[in-house]
Design an enzyme around this catalytic site. Structure first.
Site, PDB file in Angstrom:
ATOM      1  N   CYS A   1     -20.616 -32.801 -23.732  1.00 38.46           N
ATOM      2  CA  CYS A   1     -20.076 -33.277 -25.004  1.00 38.46           C
ATOM      3  C   CYS A   1     -20.612 -34.688 -25.298  1.00 38.46           C
ATOM      4  CB  CYS A   1     -18.553 -33.211 -24.971  1.00 38.46           C
ATOM      5  SG  CYS A   1     -17.806 -33.185 -26.609  1.00 38.46           S
TER       6      CYS A   1
ATOM      7  N   GLU B   1     -15.843 -27.860 -17.548  1.00 40.23           N
ATOM      8  CA  GLU B   1     -14.776 -28.403 -16.695  1.00 40.23           C
ATOM      9  C   GLU B   1     -13.384 -28.027 -17.199  1.00 40.23           C
ATOM     10  OE1 GLU B   1     -16.350 -30.068 -18.956  1.00 40.23           O
ATOM     11  OE2 GLU B   1     -15.190 -31.729 -19.786  1.00 40.23           O
TER      12      GLU B   1
ATOM     13  N   HIS C   1     -17.405 -27.426 -22.835  1.00 41.40           N
ATOM     14  CA  HIS C   1     -16.792 -28.066 -21.668  1.00 41.40           C
ATOM     15  C   HIS C   1     -16.556 -27.074 -20.513  1.00 41.40           C
ATOM     16  CE1 HIS C   1     -15.661 -31.988 -23.481  1.00 41.40           C
ATOM     17  NE2 HIS C   1     -15.657 -31.295 -24.594  1.00 41.40           N
TER      18      HIS C   1
END
Lengths: 222, 76
Positions: free
Chosen positions: A87, A197, A195
């Site tokens: 990002c 994560e 993302h």
């Protein structure tokens, strides 16, 4: 594997990625403040997290890319150290010249915050080796400036060299050729808007992101 | 010494902001607007002995992203 997470004023996904890295590697990453001039010794990955470093002033990622710690990151990437930018981290890596192109305001001008279905375009990289070529995964996206731009020559080169790691399965932000994530020429730097994560455990609604970190550990060695 | 740096999108780079403004001008009834491009004006106050090469380096290294933007330096 020891890892490091950069922290800029305005980073806000640094803790998300730290939690993911600790879960997958078993060791909490070193959190490295932007003013540091060196990275910790013996790390196998530097993560550049999402957020709004320096409030997106000037251009998203522009100021962070010129911070002292980024000089160390550019130098380490040149030696082959894996670098993952997610990002705002992707924006920082393009601004720092570690990845080609630029991330511009979303074509519809609106902030996009939702799950993005992605296609794995290159399952051979250090980051994507535990995915299948052409596999569909879904990672959350949350960005205002994810509209990837590069000239046609650069885009053709990225395609030809297999450096598009992830593509949006359906267009979400106007990105050239639906690019969601790209690799550098050596394959040790990955920048992506979605993302991974945030897809680490079942409670996140899926674990598609976990394999990205697990694959990296396999490559680098625990 | 005061300087103005104009940073503009390169031709061919899509400008969604410009397009939205273009659309809004149309909504306000302004006819005949063919295109709108949004840029940035940066005003610098620098030492009088700052040479052109230094200002150009500032633009290339930070003020403009030359992947997508052009810049023009104007001395006041």
């Amino acid at each position: 594997m020891k890892t490091a997470v950069l922290v800029f004023p305005g980073s806000n996904c640094d803790r998300d990625i730290a939690v993911a890295l600790e879960q997958v590697t078993g060791t909490a990453p070193a959190m490295v403040w932007h003013a540091e001039t060196a990275l910790p010794d013996g790390i196998g990955l530097v993560a550049v997290p999402g957020g709004f470093s320096y409030g997106d002033y000037l251009r998203a990622g522009a100021i962070a890319a010129r911070s002292p710690v980024m000089r160390a990151v550019v130098e380490a990437a040149g030696r082959g150290l894996p670098v993952l930018g997610v990002c705002n981290g992707f924006q920082v890596l393009t601004e720092a010249g570690l990845l080609p192109g630029a991330l511009m305001r979303n074509a519809a001008l609106s902030f996009v915050c939702r799950d993005a279905p992605l296609t794995v375009e290159n399952a051979d990289s250090a980051f994507t080796r535990l995915y299948e070529q052409g596999e569909q995964v879904a990672f959350p996206v949350a960005h205002h400036d994810g509209n990837y731009f590069a000239d046609d020559t650069t885009l053709d080169r990225l395609e030809g060299e297999g450096r598009i790691a992830f593509r949006y399965a359906t267009p979400i932000n106007g990105s050239a050729r639906d690019i969601a994530g790209i690799l550098n020429d050596r394959g040790n730097v990955l920048g992506m808007m979605p993302h991974p994560e945030r897809r680490i455990e079942a409670a996140h609604g899926g674990t598609d992101g976990r394999r990205l970190f697990e694959g990296l550990i396999e490559t680098v060695g625990a | 010494m005061k300087l103005k740096v104009y940073v503009t999108l390169k031709p061919g780079v899509l400008d969604p902001q410009g397009r939205a403004i273009h659309h809004a001008l149309g909504s306000l009834g302004f006819a005949g607007v063919e295109d709108v491009r949004v840029g940035r004006l940066i005003e610098l106050t620098v030492a009088d002995d700052t040479d052109d090469a230094a200002v150009e380096a500032m633009c290339r290294q930070l003020l403009a992203n030359t992947v997508i933007e052009n810049f023009r330096i104007e001395r006041a």
